[in-house]
Every structure is written in C-alpha cells, then in structure tokens.
Design a protein around this motif. Structure first.
Motif, PDB file in Angstrom:
ATOM      1  N   VAL A 152       0.856  -1.180   0.000  1.00  0.00           N
ATOM      2  CA  VAL A 152       0.000   0.000   0.000  1.00  0.00           C
ATOM      3  C   VAL A 152       0.890   1.227   0.000  1.00  0.00           C
ATOM      4  O   VAL A 152       1.863   1.295   0.763  1.00  0.00           O
ATOM      5  CB  VAL A 152      -0.924   0.023   1.234  1.00  0.00           C
ATOM      6  CG1 VAL A 152      -1.790   1.277   1.232  1.00  0.00           C
ATOM      7  CG2 VAL A 152      -1.787  -1.228   1.295  1.00  0.00           C
ATOM      8  N   HIS A 153       0.592   2.187  -0.837  1.00  0.00           N
ATOM      9  CA  HIS A 153       1.374   3.417  -0.865  1.00  0.00           C
ATOM     10  C   HIS A 153       0.780   4.424   0.128  1.00  0.00           C
ATOM     11  O   HIS A 153      -0.438   4.620   0.166  1.00  0.00           O
ATOM     12  CB  HIS A 153       1.402   3.996  -2.279  1.00  0.00           C
ATOM     13  CG  HIS A 153       2.150   3.120  -3.234  1.00  0.00           C
ATOM     14  ND1 HIS A 153       3.518   3.185  -3.386  1.00  0.00           N
ATOM     15  CD2 HIS A 153       1.724   2.128  -4.059  1.00  0.00           C
ATOM     16  CE1 HIS A 153       3.895   2.281  -4.267  1.00  0.00           C
ATOM     17  NE2 HIS A 153       2.822   1.628  -4.699  1.00  0.00           N
ATOM     18  N   ARG A 154       1.640   5.005   0.891  1.00  0.00           N
ATOM     19  CA  ARG A 154       1.207   5.936   1.943  1.00  0.00           C
ATOM     20  C   ARG A 154       0.221   6.977   1.425  1.00  0.00           C
ATOM     21  O   ARG A 154      -0.808   7.253   2.071  1.00  0.00           O
ATOM     22  CB  ARG A 154       2.437   6.639   2.521  1.00  0.00           C
ATOM     23  CG  ARG A 154       2.159   7.711   3.568  1.00  0.00           C
ATOM     24  CD  ARG A 154       3.337   8.662   3.695  1.00  0.00           C
ATOM     25  NE  ARG A 154       3.590   9.348   2.422  1.00  0.00           N
ATOM     26  CZ  ARG A 154       4.692  10.060   2.173  1.00  0.00           C
ATOM     27  NH1 ARG A 154       5.643  10.144   3.090  1.00  0.00           N
ATOM     28  NH2 ARG A 154       4.848  10.664   1.000  1.00  0.00           N
ATOM     29  N   ASP A 155       0.497   7.556   0.273  1.00  0.00           N
ATOM     30  CA  ASP A 155      -0.318   8.660  -0.235  1.00  0.00           C
ATOM     31  C   ASP A 155      -1.725   8.220  -0.628  1.00  0.00           C
ATOM     32  O   ASP A 155      -2.622   9.056  -0.770  1.00  0.00           O
ATOM     33  CB  ASP A 155       0.363   9.313  -1.436  1.00  0.00           C
ATOM     34  CG  ASP A 155       1.706   9.948  -1.069  1.00  0.00           C
ATOM     35  OD1 ASP A 155       2.163   9.732   0.069  1.00  0.00           O
ATOM     36  OD2 ASP A 155       2.283  10.637  -1.922  1.00  0.00           O
ATOM     37  N   ALA A 156      -1.913   6.896  -0.807  1.00  0.00           N
ATOM     38  CA  ALA A 156      -3.234   6.393  -1.185  1.00  0.00           C
ATOM     39  C   ALA A 156      -4.129   6.165   0.033  1.00  0.00           C
ATOM     40  O   ALA A 156      -5.320   5.907  -0.118  1.00  0.00           O
ATOM     41  CB  ALA A 156      -3.087   5.095  -1.971  1.00  0.00           C
ATOM     42  N   VAL A 157      -3.559   6.261   1.220  1.00  0.00           N
ATOM     43  CA  VAL A 157      -4.321   6.047   2.450  1.00  0.00           C
ATOM     44  C   VAL A 157      -4.787   7.390   2.998  1.00  0.00           C
ATOM     45  O   VAL A 157      -3.981   8.298   3.199  1.00  0.00           O
ATOM     46  CB  VAL A 157      -3.448   5.328   3.512  1.00  0.00           C
ATOM     47  CG1 VAL A 157      -4.272   5.042   4.759  1.00  0.00           C
ATOM     48  CG2 VAL A 157      -2.854   4.061   2.944  1.00  0.00           C
ATOM     49  N   LEU A 158      -6.080   7.535   3.196  1.00  0.00           N
ATOM     50  CA  LEU A 158      -6.665   8.783   3.682  1.00  0.00           C
ATOM     51  C   LEU A 158      -6.219   9.964   2.809  1.00  0.00           C
ATOM     52  O   LEU A 158      -5.598  10.918   3.288  1.00  0.00           O
ATOM     53  CB  LEU A 158      -6.260   9.017   5.144  1.00  0.00           C
ATOM     54  CG  LEU A 158      -7.106  10.011   5.950  1.00  0.00           C
ATOM     55  CD1 LEU A 158      -8.542   9.512   6.091  1.00  0.00           C
ATOM     56  CD2 LEU A 158      -6.499  10.241   7.322  1.00  0.00           C
ATOM     57  N   PRO A 159      -6.516   9.917   1.512  1.00  0.00           N
ATOM     58  CA  PRO A 159      -5.994  10.929   0.588  1.00  0.00           C
ATOM     59  C   PRO A 159      -6.475  12.353   0.855  1.00  0.00           C
ATOM     60  O   PRO A 159      -5.836  13.301   0.402  1.00  0.00           O
ATOM     61  CB  PRO A 159      -6.494  10.435  -0.780  1.00  0.00           C
ATOM     62  CG  PRO A 159      -7.638   9.533  -0.476  1.00  0.00           C
ATOM     63  CD  PRO A 159      -7.319   8.892   0.828  1.00  0.00           C
ATOM     64  N   ARG A 160      -7.550  12.504   1.609  1.00  0.00           N
ATOM     65  CA  ARG A 160      -8.012  13.869   1.906  1.00  0.00           C
ATOM     66  C   ARG A 160      -7.051  14.613   2.814  1.00  0.00           C
ATOM     67  O   ARG A 160      -7.080  15.847   2.900  1.00  0.00           O
ATOM     68  CB  ARG A 160      -9.400  13.835   2.556  1.00  0.00           C
ATOM     69  CG  ARG A 160      -9.421  13.277   3.972  1.00  0.00           C
ATOM     70  CD  ARG A 160     -10.757  13.505   4.664  1.00  0.00           C
ATOM     71  NE  ARG A 160     -10.773  12.967   6.010  1.00  0.00           N
ATOM     72  CZ  ARG A 160     -10.256  13.577   7.076  1.00  0.00           C
ATOM     73  NH1 ARG A 160      -9.669  14.755   6.937  1.00  0.00           N
ATOM     74  NH2 ARG A 160     -10.317  13.023   8.274  1.00  0.00           N
ATOM     75  N   LEU A 161      -6.162  13.857   3.501  1.00  0.00           N
ATOM     76  CA  LEU A 161      -5.211  14.468   4.422  1.00  0.00           C
ATOM     77  C   LEU A 161      -3.814  14.346   3.831  1.00  0.00           C
ATOM     78  O   LEU A 161      -3.294  13.241   3.659  1.00  0.00           O
ATOM     79  CB  LEU A 161      -5.262  13.765   5.789  1.00  0.00           C
ATOM     80  CG  LEU A 161      -4.464  14.395   6.925  1.00  0.00           C
ATOM     81  CD1 LEU A 161      -5.001  15.774   7.254  1.00  0.00           C
ATOM     82  CD2 LEU A 161      -4.513  13.499   8.163  1.00  0.00           C
ATOM     83  N   ALA A 162      -3.227  15.478   3.473  1.00  0.00           N
ATOM     84  CA  ALA A 162      -1.895  15.460   2.856  1.00  0.00           C
ATOM     85  C   ALA A 162      -0.886  14.806   3.797  1.00  0.00           C
ATOM     86  O   ALA A 162      -0.801  15.187   4.969  1.00  0.00           O
ATOM     87  CB  ALA A 162      -1.458  16.880   2.518  1.00  0.00           C
ATOM     88  N   PRO A 163      -0.128  13.831   3.311  1.00  0.00           N
ATOM     89  CA  PRO A 163       0.835  13.156   4.189  1.00  0.00           C
ATOM     90  C   PRO A 163       2.024  14.041   4.501  1.00  0.00           C
ATOM     91  O   PRO A 163       2.376  14.946   3.746  1.00  0.00           O
ATOM     92  CB  PRO A 163       1.264  11.940   3.357  1.00  0.00           C
ATOM     93  CG  PRO A 163       1.093  12.388   1.950  1.00  0.00           C
ATOM     94  CD  PRO A 163      -0.105  13.291   1.942  1.00  0.00           C
ATOM     95  N   VAL A 164       2.646  13.764   5.646  1.00  0.00           N
ATOM     96  CA  VAL A 164       3.890  14.426   6.008  1.00  0.00           C
ATOM     97  C   VAL A 164       4.968  13.353   6.093  1.00  0.00           C
ATOM     98  O   VAL A 164       4.668  12.179   6.327  1.00  0.00           O
ATOM     99  CB  VAL A 164       3.774  15.181   7.353  1.00  0.00           C
ATOM    100  CG1 VAL A 164       2.739  16.281   7.259  1.00  0.00           C
ATOM    101  CG2 VAL A 164       3.427  14.220   8.486  1.00  0.00           C
ATOM    102  N   PRO A 165       6.225  13.723   5.892  1.00  0.00           N
ATOM    103  CA  PRO A 165       7.292  12.717   5.963  1.00  0.00           C
ATOM    104  C   PRO A 165       7.411  12.143   7.366  1.00  0.00           C
ATOM    105  O   PRO A 165       7.121  12.807   8.355  1.00  0.00           O
ATOM    106  CB  PRO A 165       8.545  13.508   5.577  1.00  0.00           C
ATOM    107  CG  PRO A 165       8.052  14.746   4.911  1.00  0.00           C
ATOM    108  CD  PRO A 165       6.735  15.058   5.542  1.00  0.00           C
ATOM    109  N   GLY A 166       7.868  10.906   7.437  1.00  0.00           N
ATOM    110  CA  GLY A 166       8.154  10.332   8.747  1.00  0.00           C
ATOM    111  C   GLY A 166       7.589   8.943   8.935  1.00  0.00           C
ATOM    112  O   GLY A 166       6.542   8.592   8.385  1.00  0.00           O
TER     113      GLY A 166
END
Length: 338
Positions: free
Chosen positions: A94-108
């Motif tokens: 699963v790619h991080r950015d595809a999970v909860l896409p309404r919330l922009a991911p932050v590094p970490g």
C-alpha cells in the motif's frame, strides 16, 4: 531503578522460546476474532532487505502455519524498487499517499504507522522495520505471543543485542546510539517506571488495535518513544512487556541522520512533558539514576546496571560568604583578610 520498574523488569521480561508456534496457534484459535494478527512493515528505500523479510514471514508464519492473517508493506515514497520487491515476495503493498488521501501526508515513520491502521484489520498489529537482515520469525512470534496468551497485556516490545556493523568491523554493543544518548536518559529522568525497557526505540513491537487506535502518533522518529510513554499513561505499566528475540542486524545511519533523529525524539518528549506539566524530573525519582543494560555471558539474559546521575549544583560564588569575605580582603589590599 525504581522498585516498581525493577519488579516489572523481573515479571514482564521473557525470551521468545516461551512461545512455540504450536502454543500460539492454540491460543489464536481460542481467541477467535481477538487473535487475528496483522504484520506491518513501514518502508522507505528498502529494496535490498524488504523482500527477504516478507518471504520469511509468509513462508514460516502464513503458509507453514496460519499464525499471521495479513502482511502489509506501507511504502512511504520509495525511489527504488521497494514496492516491487515486497509485492514479488508476497506482501500486500500500500502506498502511503493512497491512504486517507483527503489528508496530505507528512514525511516520517510515525505517519506511515498511523495510516497503516486504516489498511489493516487484525486485532493485534505487529510492526517490523523493513531494513532488518538475517530476519528470524521470532521477531514476530516473540512479541505476538504474550498478547495471544495473556489478555491483560496491551503492548509488547522486542529486546535484542544490537551490534554496530560498519566497514567490516563489528562492535558488539555499539548500536542504539540514540537510545543510549537520548532516549534512555529521558525515560529514566522523566518516566522512570519505563527504565526497564532494554530497547525503548526499537521498531519491532506488537500491540492491540484497541490500544493503538486511542494513541497519538508522532509522525517522525519520535513515534516509538511517544507510543511507549502514552501507553504507560493510558493502560499502566503492568500492561506492557518485552521479549528477548536475540540479535538485530540492520542498516546503520550516519551521525547527521542520528542527530536529526535525536532532535525529533527530544521534541516528542518535550511535547509530552509540557502536556502533563512535568518539565522537571519525575517527582517519584528520589535519587536520579540511569539504568543501562548489557548481555550477561553466564545467564544469556540482559543484566541491568544502575548509575547515579549527578544533579548537584553549586550556587553562584558571589553568594558564598567566604568568597565575599575574600574579595573584601582584595579590595582593602590584604588578600589574607577574612
């Protein structure tokens, strides 16, 4: 070490061989839905190691025995072939950015662990770092075992030897530099009940989903310290445990990367101290001490060593009467006066 922490260390520290697979399978069947297990690997540019870990977990704990119900690699934006290697070895990727896409991911790393709760279903979630080499299934069975067999436990961390391996040289206890220089002093001084954890920053731990879903997740490298401290506050020390799984072989980072990690961990600790209005050392620590660990060659287990942490401070010299008197003597031309 506080008596409470020393007692916990004795009662809540075990070795992985306490939980053979047959025992775990029986406990899993008896637990029903509460015994479902998800293994999560957060990964960033780990093409060279992630596939081997996935292969071991799938072969030993999914195909040979049905202990692990799902194996998920959450890729946080790798620029190499991490995702392809994990998928080829049999993991769901699963790619991080595809999970909860309404919330922009932050590094970490913490961001990835937090989002993984949305794409897994197990009642027990087991986190494993994706940079491990010579991976042993005990890293999973050892930390999942206590949760499957003891309903009173909520979070279990792996403990291990962590040699520093660089340029062909091996320093037996040289790994875990941020642990020894930053995390362990912070825990001993501010949360001394957690002083018995051998590897408080270790990335291998398992917890009940019912606990994880109630915890704040620091998005960066402070996630392990943050989860441990918050779990203590929420469920208490006796719901936490640790299991000796042997030796952890992994990639080591350079000193600048370790500095960034240390700063993040320190910031995570400060956030929690501020939140609980405890910026001073813990009040229940009668005498500041630092507990460290080494492998005992006789018993094979870990031995705790406690050392006093000096907190004595002298007042400004100008407040010392003898000093003031001596300065008066100098002022009058007679250094012997007073």
């Amino acid at each position: 070490m506080l008596p409470e922490a020393a007692d916990w260390l004795r009662r809540r520290s075990w070795t992985a061989d306490r939980w053979p697979v047959e025992r775990l399978l029986a406990a899993k069947r008896a637990a029903g839905a509460a015994g479902t297990v998800s293994v999560v690997l957060p990964a960033l540019d780990e093409e060279t190691t992630v596939g081997a870990i996935v292969e071991v977990v799938r072969r030993e704990l999914m195909e040979k025995v049905p202990l692990v119900d799902e194996l998920v690699v959450v890729d946080s934006g790798s620029a190499d072939g991490t995702a392809a290697a994990a998928a080829a070895a049999g993991a769901a990727v699963v790619h991080r950015d595809a999970v909860l896409p309404r919330l922009a991911p932050v590094p970490g790393k913490g961001e990835v662990l937090w989002r993984s709760l949305l794409v897994t279903r197990g009642s027990i979630v087991c986190f494993i770092d994706a940079d491990l080499r010579e991976f042993d299934p005990a890293f999973v069975t050892g930390i999942v075992g206590p949760l499957l067999t003891d309903p009173g436990l909520q979070l279990v961390k792996a403990m291990y030897d962590r040699p520093l391996e660089a340029d062909g040289a091996v320093v037996a206890a040289g790994g875990g530099r941020v642990t020894e220089l930053v995390a362990r002093p912070l825990l001993n001084l501010h949360w001394p009940r957690l002083a018995g954890f051998v590897q408080p920053l270790g990335g291998e731990y398992a917890a009940r989903r019912s606990l994880l879903e109630r915890l704040h997740f620091p998005t960066g490298y402070g996630v392990e310290l943050g989860l441990l401290v918050d779990a203590l506050e929420l469920v208490g020390l006796d719901a936490l445990a640790q299991v000796d799984v042997g030796v952890r072989h992994h990639r080591h980072q350079d000193s600048q990367a370790l500095g960034r990690m240390a700063a993040t961990i320190y910031r995570t600790a400060l956030e929690r101290l501020d939140r609980t209005h405890r910026l001073k050392a813990a009040e229940d620590l009668a005498r500041p001490v630092l507990t460290q660990f080494s492998r005992d060659p006789d018993s094979g287990g870990f031995r705790a060593h406690s050392h006093a942490v000096s907190a004595t401070e002298r007042p400004p010299m100008i407040e010392v009467p003898e000093y003031s008197a001596s300065r008066t003597g100098f002022a009058t031309g007679d250094p012997r006066q007073g």
